[in-house]
Enzyme design. Sequence first.
Site, PDB file in Angstrom:
ATOM      1  N   ASP A   1      36.160  37.288  43.499  1.00 26.76           N
ATOM      2  CA  ASP A   1      36.258  38.709  43.823  1.00 26.76           C
ATOM      3  C   ASP A   1      36.717  39.423  42.558  1.00 26.76           C
ATOM      4  O   ASP A   1      37.881  39.310  42.159  1.00 26.76           O
ATOM      5  CB  ASP A   1      37.260  38.900  44.968  1.00 26.76           C
ATOM      6  CG  ASP A   1      37.393  40.352  45.412  1.00 26.76           C
ATOM      7  OD1 ASP A   1      36.952  41.257  44.666  1.00 26.76           O
ATOM      8  OD2 ASP A   1      37.957  40.590  46.499  1.00 26.76           O
ATOM      9  N   HIS A   2      35.801  40.170  41.929  1.00 31.68           N
ATOM     10  CA  HIS A   2      36.103  40.766  40.627  1.00 31.68           C
ATOM     11  C   HIS A   2      37.150  41.877  40.718  1.00 31.68           C
ATOM     12  O   HIS A   2      37.687  42.315  39.700  1.00 31.68           O
ATOM     13  CB  HIS A   2      34.821  41.302  39.990  1.00 31.68           C
ATOM     14  CG  HIS A   2      34.774  41.108  38.505  1.00 31.68           C
ATOM     15  ND1 HIS A   2      35.885  40.869  37.737  1.00 31.68           N
ATOM     16  CD2 HIS A   2      33.727  41.120  37.625  1.00 31.68           C
ATOM     17  CE1 HIS A   2      35.544  40.756  36.470  1.00 31.68           C
ATOM     18  NE2 HIS A   2      34.237  40.893  36.371  1.00 31.68           N
ATOM     19  N   ARG A   3      37.455  42.359  41.934  1.00 36.28           N
ATOM     20  CA  ARG A   3      38.526  43.343  42.099  1.00 36.28           C
ATOM     21  C   ARG A   3      39.881  42.690  41.874  1.00 36.28           C
ATOM     22  O   ARG A   3      40.843  43.353  41.465  1.00 36.28           O
ATOM     23  CB  ARG A   3      38.482  43.950  43.502  1.00 36.28           C
ATOM     24  CG  ARG A   3      37.203  44.698  43.841  1.00 36.28           C
ATOM     25  CD  ARG A   3      37.165  45.038  45.318  1.00 36.28           C
ATOM     26  NE  ARG A   3      37.292  43.851  46.160  1.00 36.28           N
ATOM     27  CZ  ARG A   3      37.335  43.889  47.493  1.00 36.28           C
ATOM     28  NH1 ARG A   3      37.267  45.053  48.122  1.00 36.28           N
ATOM     29  NH2 ARG A   3      37.444  42.770  48.198  1.00 36.28           N
TER      30      ARG A   3
END
Length: 426
Positions: free
Chosen positions: A398-400
Amino acid sequence: MSIEIKMPALSPTMEEGTLAKWLVKEGDTVKAGDLMAEIETDKATMEFEAVDEGVIAEIVIAEGTDGVKVGTVIAVLAGEGEDAASVSAPKAEAPKAEAPKAEAAPAPAPAPAAAPKADGDRVKASPLARRIAAEKGVDLSGVAGSGPNGRIVKADVADAKPGAAPAPKAAEAPAAAAAPTASAPAAAPASVWYDESIPHEVEKLSNIRKTIARRLTEAKQTIPHIYLTVDIQLDALLKLRGQLNKSLEARGVKLSVNDMLIKALAVALVQVPKCNVTYAGDKLVKYSRADISVAVSTPTGLITPIIRDAANIGIASISTQMKELADRAKEGKLQPHEYQGGTASISNMGMFGIKQFDAVINPPQAMILAVGAGEKRPYIVDDALGVATVMSATGSFDHRAVDGADGAELMKVLKALIESPMGLLA
């Protein structure tokens, strides 16, 4: 005194379920602990046990009924000394079978093929029949009901063909008349997307499959995935596995490669804690323990039993737990705490010969490891070209919550642990 058996809440988030199967029938005597029914939630099919003793006087909800709300009376139990034949379902359920206004103001007699009406011109149909009709685009006003008092039931609409509903009368549904374009899509058979001329069968989705579809759609739509792939040499791991299995043979334990990969992922997450997280809006949840959710394919869909604190337990324990959890998952007997939670996931498709794939993150987790098949490949070993057993593993992040560099560090640590696996025994 009779006892009402109600739809139980089999998980903290359960609001409704499917009464998949009754394991008792009217007239049966049950005691506390006896299995009464199989109930399908959005996660698994679970067995429901009796908590009281008595005789099954009446089964109120038939097996196969969808959307049964938690707290709904599903059966009635005759208590000690009570005549089961004199016990009936609670009166509160009666309005579902007969609409109150039908006798006071009956509608004009419909044509023989038309469905009976109640509450003015509203078609009398069970909630399940209405749901199936809506999914198939069937107009209930043209369906004859075979249920009590002409009520339309599931069997009446199961094989019905889609058809547009007739235009409403001027006195009916003023909201629809005022905004016809807004109501039009509801009448259209939007769910009929396949070519009906091709021989086929339609299979009803289980609650589990519906949940999988919903969660994966949400994950892909809302989570910015980043994918990082490494090739990992397996020869040292396979050699260690063989040695360990010889020593564990007397205990009846046989380690799989997946058991060792679960351990490796957990240790890697502890060493790279920036990847053992959950994105929570304006907060980042950082876990101090690695609980690994392991994807298991079952007849009703995918489920992910959890190995808790996998970094700090032995591989033999992981193997034993995994076998027991996988067996019960396939039987639909997992308890909610055994598949809800986890800090990261692993999905292994190597046994199918899949070389490499990108897995969808299982929210609210921030990463999942996709494992491909180990295969003989040309490989540089000690600065010379040779042949080695190599697998490709892909981390979805999850790049967040996880920067690319942190995800890359996790994959680097994972590769090192697998290629020098003695560290997994520490």
